[in-house]
Write an enzyme that holds these catalytic residues in place. Structure first.
Site: not given
Length: 234
Positions: A76-78
């Site tokens: 997942l993106d940050k």
């Protein structure tokens, strides 16, 4: 197939992985609800403050010599919160990654403005430039096919709350598709509009349905929509 909807699991506070709430754990997988602002895995700038490192410490129970470990299945993106799955064996990792496109992934996002079509599908071919910015191209030979389904579930003066089904899992897929559609995800500093006053990316991995790598049973992991989204939609 039998469906198992997992809920948050109580964990010894001494080893509670920071930024991650355990939803499910067994001998093959560990599933967490990741907070926004935490990397899935290390980058050139940050290697320690990641979900991977926090969960590695958790499965080792503080013993650096322990042989227990975890394997990255997806990311997942940050700044994206929500359901994140790690494998606890190499065999489980290979199975999950091989079957990944067959699993059901649902997101919730607050995007800027109102959509002309309240339900639909966005398709394009995504590629990435030298500064790691993703964008759509029309030539299928120059990008990877990406498909995003959506449905508007609520509207306010400035934002629309969407339920999103991810048919493919390309880098920044949801963020790029809605930005190019004229409705960037609220709080998106890369693809969005600056100056909207939104502190975090309004994107949340709300639900994930997988086939368990060992039992082959269908399992669904769900999380609540963060309170931040509700505040944004007032």
């Amino acid at each position: 197939m039998e469906e198992n909807k997992a809920k948050a699991k109580k964990v010894n506070s001494r080893f509670q992985p920071r930024g991650c709430t355990i939803l499910h754990e067994d001998q093959d997988i560990i599933v967490v609800d990741k907070v926004s602002g935490l990397l899935t895995m290390g980058s050139d700038k940050e290697r320690q403050k990641t979900a991977y490192q926090h969960l590695t410490h958790y499965v080792k129970k503080g013993n650096p010599r322990a042989r227990n470990r975890i394997f990255i299945v997806h990311r997942l993106d940050k700044d994206t919160s929500g359901v994140l799955v790690f494998a606890k064996t190499e065999k489980a990792k290979v199975f999950l990654q091989t079957e990944w496109q067959n699993f059901s992934k649902k997101y919730v996002a607050a995007v800027e403005g109102k959509l002309a079509e309240k339900e639909g599908i966005i398709e394009s071919y995504l590629t990435e430039n030298s500064i790691h910015r993703v964008f759509s191209v029309t030539n299928p030979n120059k990008g990877k096919y990406a498909k995003t389904g959506y449905k508007v579930i609520r509207e306010s003066k400035y934002f629309s709350l969407l339920e999103i089904k991810l048919f493919t899992g390309r880098k920044n897929q949801i963020r790029v598709h809605f930005a190019e559609n004229g409705n960037p995800v609220a709080g998106d500093k890369m693809y969005g509009i600056k100056g909207m006053g939104v502190k975090r990316l309004a994107l949340h991995a709300a639900s994930l349905t997988i086939q368990h790598p060992h039992t082959k049973k269908e399992m669904t992991f769900e999380t609540n929509i963060p309170a931040f989204f509700k505040q944004l939609m007032k």
